[in-house]
Design a protein around this motif. Structure first.
Motif, PDB file in Angstrom:
ATOM      1  N   ARG A 116       0.947  -1.328  -0.053  1.00 46.84           N
ATOM      2  CA  ARG A 116      -0.129  -0.100   0.052  1.00 46.84           C
ATOM      3  C   ARG A 116       0.849   1.354   0.057  1.00 46.84           C
ATOM      4  N   ASP A 117       2.120   1.364   0.849  1.00 46.83           N
ATOM      5  CA  ASP A 117       2.925   2.378   0.725  1.00 46.83           C
ATOM      6  C   ASP A 117       3.510   2.370  -0.415  1.00 46.83           C
ATOM      7  N   ALA A 118       4.047   1.527  -0.993  1.00 44.93           N
ATOM      8  CA  ALA A 118       4.739   1.620  -2.210  1.00 44.93           C
ATOM      9  C   ALA A 118       3.815   2.186  -3.336  1.00 44.93           C
ATOM     10  N   MET A 119       2.652   2.000  -3.320  1.00 43.37           N
ATOM     11  CA  MET A 119       1.636   2.152  -4.269  1.00 43.37           C
ATOM     12  C   MET A 119       1.455   3.924  -4.355  1.00 43.37           C
ATOM     13  N   GLN A 120       1.766   4.494  -2.996  1.00 50.35           N
ATOM     14  CA  GLN A 120       1.539   5.871  -3.005  1.00 50.35           C
ATOM     15  C   GLN A 120       2.192   6.505  -3.799  1.00 50.35           C
ATOM     16  N   ARG A 121       3.408   5.922  -4.221  1.00 47.91           N
ATOM     17  CA  ARG A 121       3.898   6.942  -5.033  1.00 47.91           C
ATOM     18  C   ARG A 121       3.682   7.170  -6.364  1.00 47.91           C
ATOM     19  N   TYR A 122       2.477   6.124  -6.777  1.00 42.28           N
ATOM     20  CA  TYR A 122       1.982   5.990  -8.175  1.00 42.28           C
ATOM     21  C   TYR A 122       0.626   7.166  -8.107  1.00 42.28           C
ATOM     22  N   ILE A 123       0.287   7.369  -7.141  1.00 47.22           N
ATOM     23  CA  ILE A 123      -0.823   8.087  -6.920  1.00 47.22           C
ATOM     24  C   ILE A 123      -0.294   9.723  -6.476  1.00 47.22           C
ATOM     25  N   VAL A 124      -0.640  10.569  -7.398  1.00 49.52           N
ATOM     26  CA  VAL A 124       0.080  12.120  -7.041  1.00 49.52           C
ATOM     27  C   VAL A 124      -0.563  12.798  -5.834  1.00 49.52           C
ATOM     28  N   PRO A 125      -0.068  12.888  -4.806  1.00 46.93           N
ATOM     29  CA  PRO A 125      -0.547  13.510  -3.398  1.00 46.93           C
ATOM     30  C   PRO A 125      -1.122  14.701  -3.681  1.00 46.93           C
ATOM     31  N   ASP A 126      -0.904  15.647  -4.576  1.00 43.37           N
ATOM     32  CA  ASP A 126      -1.394  17.058  -4.687  1.00 43.37           C
ATOM     33  C   ASP A 126      -2.695  16.864  -5.498  1.00 43.37           C
ATOM     34  N   LYS A 127      -2.795  16.084  -6.162  1.00 47.16           N
ATOM     35  CA  LYS A 127      -4.042  15.589  -6.804  1.00 47.16           C
ATOM     36  C   LYS A 127      -5.367  15.382  -5.892  1.00 47.16           C
ATOM     37  N   ILE A 128      -4.765  14.456  -5.053  1.00 43.29           N
ATOM     38  CA  ILE A 128      -5.785  13.775  -3.997  1.00 43.29           C
ATOM     39  C   ILE A 128      -5.943  14.936  -2.978  1.00 43.29           C
ATOM     40  N   LYS A 129      -5.151  15.617  -2.723  1.00 46.01           N
ATOM     41  CA  LYS A 129      -5.307  16.857  -1.856  1.00 46.01           C
ATOM     42  C   LYS A 129      -6.238  17.969  -2.270  1.00 46.01           C
ATOM     43  N   LYS A 130      -6.195  18.371  -3.507  1.00 47.41           N
ATOM     44  CA  LYS A 130      -7.007  19.245  -4.051  1.00 47.41           C
ATOM     45  C   LYS A 130      -8.402  18.720  -4.381  1.00 47.41           C
ATOM     46  N   VAL A 131      -8.633  17.252  -4.752  1.00 43.17           N
ATOM     47  CA  VAL A 131     -10.033  16.703  -4.911  1.00 43.17           C
ATOM     48  C   VAL A 131     -10.735  16.729  -3.330  1.00 43.17           C
ATOM     49  N   VAL A 132      -9.869  16.233  -2.262  1.00 37.50           N
ATOM     50  CA  VAL A 132     -10.293  16.286  -0.958  1.00 37.50           C
ATOM     51  C   VAL A 132     -10.811  17.756  -0.576  1.00 37.50           C
ATOM     52  N   GLN A 133     -10.220  18.722  -0.799  1.00 39.90           N
ATOM     53  CA  GLN A 133     -10.360  20.180  -0.438  1.00 39.90           C
ATOM     54  C   GLN A 133     -11.572  20.564  -1.341  1.00 39.90           C
ATOM     55  N   LYS A 134     -11.747  20.151  -2.413  1.00 37.29           N
ATOM     56  CA  LYS A 134     -12.906  20.468  -3.381  1.00 37.29           C
ATOM     57  C   LYS A 134     -14.107  19.863  -2.716  1.00 37.29           C
ATOM     58  N   ILE A 135     -13.880  18.535  -2.252  1.00 35.33           N
ATOM     59  CA  ILE A 135     -15.055  18.083  -1.690  1.00 35.33           C
ATOM     60  C   ILE A 135     -15.660  18.719  -0.283  1.00 35.33           C
ATOM     61  N   LEU A 136     -14.505  18.853   0.331  1.00 35.92           N
ATOM     62  CA  LEU A 136     -15.102  19.530   1.725  1.00 35.92           C
ATOM     63  C   LEU A 136     -15.454  21.102   1.399  1.00 35.92           C
ATOM     64  N   THR A 137     -15.035  21.729   0.560  1.00 38.15           N
ATOM     65  CA  THR A 137     -15.625  23.162   0.156  1.00 38.15           C
ATOM     66  C   THR A 137     -16.952  23.067  -0.340  1.00 38.15           C
ATOM     67  N   LEU A 138     -17.026  22.092  -1.167  1.00 35.43           N
ATOM     68  CA  LEU A 138     -18.532  22.080  -1.791  1.00 35.43           C
ATOM     69  C   LEU A 138     -19.686  21.454  -0.820  1.00 35.43           C
ATOM     70  N   THR A 139     -19.256  20.680  -0.012  1.00 32.82           N
ATOM     71  CA  THR A 139     -19.995  20.288   1.050  1.00 32.82           C
ATOM     72  C   THR A 139     -20.463  21.159   1.933  1.00 32.82           C
ATOM     73  N   ASP A 140     -19.454  22.030   2.534  1.00 33.12           N
ATOM     74  CA  ASP A 140     -19.766  23.168   3.268  1.00 33.12           C
ATOM     75  C   ASP A 140     -20.485  24.157   2.759  1.00 33.12           C
ATOM     76  N   LYS A 141     -20.319  24.212   1.386  1.00 31.02           N
ATOM     77  CA  LYS A 141     -21.112  25.313   0.577  1.00 31.02           C
ATOM     78  C   LYS A 141     -22.750  24.766   0.536  1.00 31.02           C
ATOM     79  N   LYS A 142     -22.718  23.616   0.110  1.00 24.56           N
ATOM     80  CA  LYS A 142     -23.999  23.021   0.258  1.00 24.56           C
ATOM     81  C   LYS A 142     -24.835  23.090   1.344  1.00 24.56           C
TER      82      LYS A 142
END
Length: 278
Positions: A116-142
């Motif tokens: 699982r930890d090895a696979m982390q290098r294949y998933i772009v952390p910044d992309k995940i961070k941006k998606v999570v922030q988008k989810i939280l922002t839109l949920t709060d807005k809703k």
């Protein structure tokens, strides 16, 4: 029966608050952290602090630390859902993995820490961070109804909701009044990646070094911003709360992770809560 468990939902907790706070043990099951959830937990915490004779000034540090821990749990579960989804997509698109075997391989990877930890290098952390922030922002807005969501935003949240429902990740909060301490345990259904846990521990160590010099607040200067971003700003805020209570967070606040969960332990000595001075 004296030990019979009674389950309350939402507003029922506030309706029965006087009776509830007479107990020494509380257990909440959460899936998110809405305003009403925060308000309900706050009412319980204030009642508990009143019961143990805590100085009212301790409330801010304890409650804000608890909210940071719960928000971290919400973010972690959301981030893990996105991580799994991204990893599954990459497995399905791989020439080496038959599509019908992708989900089976995903389960094996997620169940095996080093993989699982090895696979982390294949998933772009910044992309995940941006998606999570988008989810939280839109949920709060809703929820706040400050503005209407666009059709694309609604579709995005609907898709996220379906993914979250699929993995059914929860958060468990337990509060216990012990003879000499107020004990809090938060558990969420997602692990901390190995690299992230290492950065968290290193960051907390640096914060502790500054605290030993009497300058724990310096940790929040701009020159530490990158370090806090990678290791968890919320965790630094929890540590700072303990420092402000005259306590060592490395003794009172612990984080443990396993293959499928992350558990945060917060322990507040009653004497410190009762005697706090500024």
């Amino acid at each position: 029966m004296a030990n019979e468990k009674i389950k309350y939902k939402g507003v029922e907790i506030l309706q029965n608050l006087d009776q509830i706070i007479q107990k020494d043990y509380f257990h909440f099951e959460l899936k998110g952290l809405t305003k009403s959830t925060r308000d309900t937990i706050n009412e319980v915490v204030q009642g508990v602090l009143g019961r143990v004779g805590a100085n009212p000034l301790t409330s801010f540090h304890l409650f804000s630390g608890l909210m940071e821990a719960l928000l971290n749990a919400v973010k972690a579960n959301t981030r893990f859902v996105i991580f799994q989804d991204e990893l599954l997509l990459k497995l399905k698109n791989s020439d080496q993995t038959p599509e019908e075997e992708a989900e089976e391989l995903l389960d094996i990877i997620l169940d095996t820490g080093p993989l699982r930890d090895a696979m982390q290098r294949y998933i772009v952390p910044d992309k995940i961070k941006k998606v999570v922030q988008k989810i939280l922002t839109l949920t709060d807005k809703k929820k706040s109804k400050r503005a209407s969501l666009s059709e694309n935003e609604i579709d995005f949240l609907t898709l996220v909701k379906e993914k979250v429902k699929k993995y059914d990740l929860k958060i468990s909060l337990k509060i216990e009044i012990r003879p000499k301490s107020l004990y809090i345990r938060i558990r969420n259904d997602s692990p901390i990646m190995g690299m992230d846990l290492g950065r968290i521990r290193q960051s907390r160590k640096r914060h502790a070094e500054l605290a030993a010099q009497g300058n724990s607040g310096d940790f929040f200067r701009p020159d530490f911003l990158d370090e806090k971003e990678s290791a968890g700003f919320g965790i630094a805020m929890i540590d700072e709360g303990f420092y402000n209570l005259g306590l060592d967070p490395l003794e009172c606040f612990d984080i443990q992770t396993s293959k499928k969960t992350t558990t945060v332990y917060l322990n507040y000595p009653l004497e410190a809560l009762q005697k706090m001075e500024f």
